[in-house]
Design a protein around this motif. Sequence first.
Motif, short mmCIF file in Angstrom:
data_model
loop_
_atom_site.label_atom_id
_atom_site.label_comp_id
_atom_site.label_asym_id
_atom_site.label_seq_id
_atom_site.Cartn_x
_atom_site.Cartn_y
_atom_site.Cartn_z
N CYS A 7 0.65 -0.96 0.01
CA CYS A 7 -0.06 -0.18 0.26
C CYS A 7 0.88 0.92 -0.23
O CYS A 7 1.21 1.62 1.19
N PRO A 8 1.36 1.81 -1.20
CA PRO A 8 2.28 2.56 -1.46
C PRO A 8 1.75 4.31 -0.51
O PRO A 8 0.34 4.40 -0.83
N GLY A 9 3.16 4.50 0.39
CA GLY A 9 1.93 5.76 0.23
C GLY A 9 3.56 6.65 1.62
O GLY A 9 4.66 6.71 0.58
N GLY A 10 3.13 7.67 2.00
CA GLY A 10 4.17 8.80 3.00
C GLY A 10 3.60 9.42 3.77
O GLY A 10 2.21 8.98 4.31
N MET A 11 4.68 10.53 3.51
CA MET A 11 4.06 11.19 4.80
C MET A 11 4.30 13.02 4.73
O MET A 11 5.38 12.73 3.56
N ALA A 12 3.72 13.94 5.26
CA ALA A 12 4.22 15.60 4.89
C ALA A 12 4.35 15.78 6.13
O ALA A 12 2.86 16.19 6.83
N ALA A 13 4.74 17.27 6.04
CA ALA A 13 5.14 18.41 7.71
C ALA A 13 3.63 19.31 7.47
O ALA A 13 3.52 19.48 5.95
N ILE A 14 3.33 19.11 8.10
CA ILE A 14 2.39 20.33 8.01
C ILE A 14 2.40 21.64 8.42
O ILE A 14 2.32 20.99 9.89
N ILE A 15 2.52 22.94 8.27
CA ILE A 15 3.20 23.45 8.92
C ILE A 15 1.98 25.17 8.70
O ILE A 15 1.51 25.49 8.23
N GLY A 16 1.76 25.79 9.87
CA GLY A 16 0.99 26.36 10.54
C GLY A 16 -0.80 25.63 10.70
O GLY A 16 -1.40 27.36 10.05
N MET A 17 -0.36 25.11 10.91
CA MET A 17 -2.42 24.55 10.84
C MET A 17 -2.70 23.65 12.34
O MET A 17 -1.72 22.77 12.69
N ASP A 18 -3.77 24.04 12.92
CA ASP A 18 -3.60 23.31 14.13
C ASP A 18 -4.33 21.97 13.90
O ASP A 18 -4.59 21.67 12.83
N ALA A 19 -3.95 21.00 14.76
CA ALA A 19 -4.12 20.16 15.17
C ALA A 19 -5.86 19.30 14.87
O ALA A 19 -6.45 19.06 13.89
N GLU A 20 -7.00 20.66 15.12
CA GLU A 20 -8.28 20.02 14.93
C GLU A 20 -8.50 20.33 13.75
O GLU A 20 -9.28 19.75 12.84
N ALA A 21 -8.07 21.04 12.56
CA ALA A 21 -8.63 22.29 11.82
C ALA A 21 -7.82 20.22 10.79
O ALA A 21 -8.77 20.17 9.71
N LEU A 22 -6.79 20.37 11.00
CA LEU A 22 -6.26 19.26 9.97
C LEU A 22 -6.84 17.81 10.28
O LEU A 22 -6.67 17.00 9.66
N GLN A 23 -6.90 17.28 11.52
CA GLN A 23 -8.16 16.18 11.71
C GLN A 23 -9.51 16.31 11.00
O GLN A 23 -10.20 15.15 10.27
N GLU A 24 -10.21 17.64 11.71
CA GLU A 24 -11.63 17.29 9.76
C GLU A 24 -10.20 16.80 8.72
O GLU A 24 -11.37 16.52 7.53
N ILE A 25 -9.69 17.94 8.17
CA ILE A 25 -9.18 17.35 6.77
C ILE A 25 -9.00 15.88 6.53
O ILE A 25 -9.68 15.34 5.33
N CYS A 26 -8.26 15.39 7.34
CA CYS A 26 -7.62 13.85 6.99
C CYS A 26 -9.04 13.45 6.78
O CYS A 26 -9.50 12.09 6.69
N GLN A 27 -9.99 13.60 7.99
CA GLN A 27 -11.34 12.74 7.94
C GLN A 27 -12.01 12.36 7.14
O GLN A 27 -12.90 11.50 6.74
N GLU A 28 -12.17 13.94 6.60
CA GLU A 28 -13.00 14.26 4.82
C GLU A 28 -12.18 13.78 4.01
O GLU A 28 -13.07 13.02 3.39
N VAL A 29 -10.86 13.59 4.23
CA VAL A 29 -10.37 12.87 3.17
C VAL A 29 -10.76 11.37 2.95
O VAL A 29 -11.07 10.93 1.65
N SER A 30 -10.44 10.79 4.02
CA SER A 30 -10.69 9.23 4.43
C SER A 30 -11.44 8.69 3.49
O SER A 30 -12.14 7.78 3.56
N GLN A 31 -12.75 9.97 4.11
CA GLN A 31 -14.10 8.74 4.47
C GLN A 31 -15.00 9.45 2.77
O GLN A 31 -15.22 8.13 2.43
N GLN A 32 -13.79 10.58 2.51
CA GLN A 32 -14.20 10.55 0.08
C GLN A 32 -13.17 9.66 -0.18
O GLN A 32 -13.90 8.77 -1.14
#
Length: 341
Positions: free
Chosen positions: A138-163
């Motif tokens: 299952c190819p993948g990777g990691m990325a550092a997100i600069i300048g965004m709080d955890a709550e907002a980023l958590q919402e993005i990850c959940q939204e993308v994963s659900q989609q």
Amino acid sequence: MTTQVAFLFPGQGSQNVGMGADVFAASTAARHVFNTFDETLGFSLSNLCFQGPEETLRSTINAQPAIVAVSLAYLAAFQEALSPQNSSWSTPLIPSYTAGHSVGECTALVAAGAIDVPGVAYLVRERGRLMHEEEERCPGGMAAIIGMDAEALQEICQEVSQQHHNDTGNTEQHPGFGQVVLANYNAPGQIVISGEQHALEAACALARDRGAKRAIPLSVSGAFHSPVMQPAAAKLAASIAATQIQTAAHPIISNISALPMTDASDIRQELAQQIAESVQWIRTIEYLAAQGVNTFFEIGPGQALAGMIKRIVKGATIINIGSVADIDKAVVKVQDLGLLA
């Protein structure tokens, strides 16, 4: 015992060709570490560290044992420099706590007396092998997100994963397929996300659209600390069961809970699940500071942890040990601070 010292060890991504060559040449204790890794693994990991090639060193199956070996070599050489006739992982400078970032936690276990060098060499090589298998599946990777709080980023990850789940149905697929999660809570304003490649790219793009300053791909080859690694975690448990682990002499701060652990059964459980769980580094450093730790030794290649600590704890003393020259400076600093008194 000194009550204000923590030994910290870096994780994957800190590797570089040439690392450890200077301490191998300078220190008997360091040479013993490298030789033990080479003998245990059945090939010259030391030559790979010193000479590369870079692509081979960067591969997960090699990078993980290489970083642990180099970090332990510098620790051994540092303690040897403090007391040539009477040194070990935790003497003469006795840490109050040890901790490591991701695979650095394996290094921390040795420094805390929970596992020996042959044991950690075998275990971390197997850890890298199993994680590499999931990279292939299952190819993948990691990325550092600069300048965004955890709550907002958590919402993005959940939204993308659900989609991505809805788009594919995710039936008969790898458990990490289409998933992206918060993986490393490194420092305020710097959180690493991890996941399957398409989901990771979508999350990075959405984070930029929603105000993140930067989304920086990391120099790793897989989606560590995410559901992509869950099958590897299950397989790793068998190898951990076959490895001799004992009660630690000094507490290790768990990557998962950011709380101290010494019991062998707790350590085994931590090691199995850690590769698929988030690294709580902010909470780790906050916990150490709350216990009165104000002197942090970053031991191993690179200085990534120092940068994180500075953003979490203001005014802390941070001592890097990643070269022979660093060891010389650290010995003087230890004397100046009276840490052996």
